[in-house]
Scaffold this active site. Structure first.
Site, PDB file in Angstrom:
ATOM      1  N   VAL A 128       9.410  -7.740 -11.403  1.00 52.92           N
ATOM      2  CA  VAL A 128       9.625  -6.851 -10.262  1.00 52.92           C
ATOM      3  C   VAL A 128       9.449  -7.613  -8.952  1.00 52.92           C
ATOM      4  CG1 VAL A 128       8.709  -4.850  -9.015  1.00 52.92           C
ATOM      5  CG2 VAL A 128       9.026  -4.747 -11.502  1.00 52.92           C
TER       6      VAL A 128
ATOM      7  N   SER B 181       1.510  -0.294  -5.763  1.00 53.15           N
ATOM      8  CA  SER B 181       0.291  -0.578  -6.516  1.00 53.15           C
ATOM      9  C   SER B 181       0.463  -0.313  -8.011  1.00 53.15           C
ATOM     10  CB  SER B 181      -0.880   0.236  -5.951  1.00 53.15           C
ATOM     11  OG  SER B 181      -0.610   1.618  -5.997  1.00 53.15           O
TER      12      SER B 181
ATOM     13  N   CYS C  87      -5.257  -7.788 -15.318  1.00 58.14           N
ATOM     14  CA  CYS C  87      -4.437  -8.966 -15.001  1.00 58.14           C
ATOM     15  C   CYS C  87      -5.125 -10.240 -15.476  1.00 58.14           C
ATOM     16  CB  CYS C  87      -4.189  -9.054 -13.497  1.00 58.14           C
ATOM     17  SG  CYS C  87      -3.535  -7.560 -12.747  1.00 58.14           S
TER      18      CYS C  87
ATOM     19  N   GLU D 251       0.409 -10.223  -6.349  1.00 55.57           N
ATOM     20  CA  GLU D 251      -0.341 -10.712  -7.517  1.00 55.57           C
ATOM     21  C   GLU D 251       0.361 -10.144  -8.727  1.00 55.57           C
ATOM     22  OE1 GLU D 251      -2.408 -10.252 -10.769  1.00 55.57           O
ATOM     23  OE2 GLU D 251      -3.650  -8.982  -9.471  1.00 55.57           O
TER      24      GLU D 251
ATOM     25  N   LYS E 145       3.407   3.347  -2.297  1.00 56.63           N
ATOM     26  CA  LYS E 145       3.953   3.880  -3.543  1.00 56.63           C
ATOM     27  C   LYS E 145       2.963   3.602  -4.676  1.00 56.63           C
ATOM     28  CE  LYS E 145       7.083   3.168  -7.333  1.00 56.63           C
ATOM     29  NZ  LYS E 145       5.923   3.455  -8.213  1.00 56.63           N
TER      30      LYS E 145
ATOM     31  N   THR F 123       5.765  -9.813 -12.805  1.00 53.51           N
ATOM     32  CA  THR F 123       6.468 -10.940 -12.198  1.00 53.51           C
ATOM     33  C   THR F 123       7.937 -10.606 -11.983  1.00 53.51           C
ATOM     34  OG1 THR F 123       4.928 -12.504 -13.208  1.00 53.51           O
ATOM     35  CG2 THR F 123       7.072 -13.375 -12.513  1.00 53.51           C
TER      36      THR F 123
END
Length: 540
Positions: A269, A187, A327, A293, A212, A267
């Site tokens: 990761v 998260s 976001c 997302e 995590k 993105t």
């Protein structure tokens, strides 16, 4: 065993508190802010219901006062991560076999605990640890998280109701099984509600999870975990493992028991996760479900018929609430030349009135960006614009002496493809491109193709034919599309959230679409009167 069909009513969205001057809610939240500011919490790893205090400890600080330590957090190493996989696997059978009404009750109780006695606790932790003002924390860690908990349970019920047709002597049934293996949830820092939802959504459907949390949101996330435990979540169903992302990638995502990955973050990761899973695809017991997302370069596009005051409000709120770290935050805008001078004057006047500072002061509109890395990244983009002949900075400044403060920054780009019109910055930086009114079609195409992302976007126009034209031209440019409104503030149950392209898998958090990803359907056909013949009539 006693049986019954237990109906869960469609929930209403949790009402938000406004914290007006003199209200009891405001005074109560202030007291909790003072209390949390005066203590230091020691946050453990929680695996199988047990707390582990490891050797690696990191400080959790206030972004708006980076010398103030709120908590110390113990990080999980390889040993704890592998133990978490074991405990999640061990807890799985009892959890998936728990009667549905009892599984549902745990999350409904957690929602009521959060919205009631622990509202101030989680809101204050979100404010201090993630530098959110009271209003932003309220709509996040109180309202949205309670909504996620309640709507996930309701939507799970609605999925379980979906059954195939039966004919004659045949009864057909759908059995919605949890995935085989363990789900991993990673998260982000920017929403406590997302921190809670990423592990909860798979758990609602009977999965066990390794969670995590972000190191810069671990305090509020820890309190969410404790609320889930108080609500009756069995040990091992969700395992709370603060850790390095590289360790999760190296040890957990390569484990054959990986069943799914639930993610909100960058993105880059998420692409690395896909690469890791792809390289190890032959090892897994089943194909892992990857749900994410990721980034955004969210836009506001104004038509010459746009209402200027509504447009200005959307630009300022959409770009600068929570320091542009949503976001969905507006980070690029396309304004027609016929409106620009009026828009610029009114927008800069609104920005001049914005107070940036301590979130515990209730006249503050913006806090600090999350950490040093974010501050330095934003600074690099501002410097690039300062040194470029293709851009002009209309307002903005930075100061990291006390907190990581980035003041509202507006860049005027002279080209549609300027760097800050394309790349995600994740800070309070809005880049504006002014287009000639007659170049509407070409500018719409530039908006659609000018960024790899497709998360949120907004259009402003009074002319209905123009709205239709713009909506069609930007069909694939945003997963959440707004007409005459800012591109932020999606509400669970009203605007399910998610985007495509480089913005993720568009599985719409808080909706049935997301929950389907955490089940594997088994279709059962039962024949009440079985055939005994071998031949068929056509053979006579």
């Amino acid at each position: 065993m006693s049986q019954g069909y237990f109906e869960i009513r469609r929930p209403a969205n949790e009402p938000g508190r406004v914290y007006s001057a003199g209200s009891a809610a405001r005074e109560s939240l202030k007291k909790e802010l003072e209390r949390q500011s005066s203590i230091q919490v020691d946050i453990p790893v929680i695996i199988g219901g047990k707390e582990y205090f490891t050797e690696e400890v990191v400080n959790c600080v206030m972004p708006h006062n980076h010398q103030h330590v709120l908590a110390t957090c113990h990080n999980a190493s390889k040993d704890e991560l592998m133990l978490a996989m074991d405990e999640a696997e061990k807890a799985k059978k009892d959890w998936e076999n728990m009667p549905w009404e009892h599984r549902a009750s745990i999350f409904l109780k957690a929602a009521d605990l959060l919205a009631g006695p622990y509202r101030d606790l989680v809101n204050a932790a979100t404010m201090l640890g993630q530098s959110k003002v009271a209003f932003q924390a309220e709509i996040d860690s109180a309202c949205e998280l309670a909504d996620f908990l309640r709507f996930n349970v309701y939507n799970a019920q609605e999925i379980y109701k979906e059954q195939p047709a039966s004919t004659g002597t045949v009864w057909n049934r759908n059995s919605y099984r949890p995935l085989e293996g363990v789900v991993v949830a990673v998260s982000p820092f920017n929403f406590t509600s997302i921190g809670g939802n990423l592990p909860v959504a798979p758990a609602v459907m009977g999965n066990t999870v390794i969670w995590k949390p972000s190191s810069t949101a671990v305090l509020s996330n820890y309190y969410v975990m404790k609320i889930l435990e108080e609500a009756g979540l069995p040990a091992g169903v969700i395992n709370f493992v603060p850790s390095h992302g590289s360790d999760v990638n190296r040890y957990v995502l390569t484990d054959p028991r990986l069943a799914g990955f639930h993610f909100t973050g960058s993105t880059a990761v998420f692409q690395q996760v896909w690469e890791t899973v792809g390289k190890n695809i032959s090892k897994y017991h089943s194909y892992p479900r990857l749900v994410g997302e990721t980034g955004g370069k969210d836009f506001i596009f104004a038509h010459p018929t746009a209402d200027v005051d509504a447009l200005v409000s959307a630009l300022v709120r959409g770009a600068f609430e929570y320091q542009g770290q949503k976001c969905s935050a507006a980070s690029r805008a396309y304004i027609p030349a016929s409106l620009w001078e009026t828009v610029k004057e009114k927008m800069l006047a609104k920005i001049a009135d914005i107070k940036v500072g301590d979130v515990a002061e209730f006249d503050t509109f913006m806090g600090a960006v999350i950490d040093r890395a974010s501050y330095d990244n934003i600074a690099s983009y501002v410097k690039y614009a300062e040194e470029s002949e293709d851009a002009e900075i209309l307002c903005g400044s930075m100061d990291d002496s006390v907190g990581y403060f980035v003041y509202p920054t507006v860049i005027l780009a002279k080209t549609k493809d300027f760097k800050t019109m394309k790349e995600e910055i994740f800070g309070p930086v809005l880049t504006v491109y002014v287009y000639e009114d007659e170049d509407l079609d070409a500018t719409l195409e530039a908006c659609d193709q000018g960024s790899p992302y497709a998360l949120t976007g907004a259009i402003f126009a009074k002319d209905r034919s123009a709205i239709i034209k713009m909506e069609q031209a930007l069909t694939h440019a945003a997963g959440n599309f707004y007409i005459n409104d800012k591109p932020t503030g999606a509400v669970v149950g009203q605007q399910p959230f998610g985007g495509s392209r480089a913005s993720g898998t568009n599985d719409k958090a808080g909706s049935k679409l997301n929950l389907y990803r955490w089940v594997s359907c088994r279709v059962i056909k039962e024949n009440f009167v079985s055939d005994t013949a071998i031949t068929y009539p056509y053979m006579d």
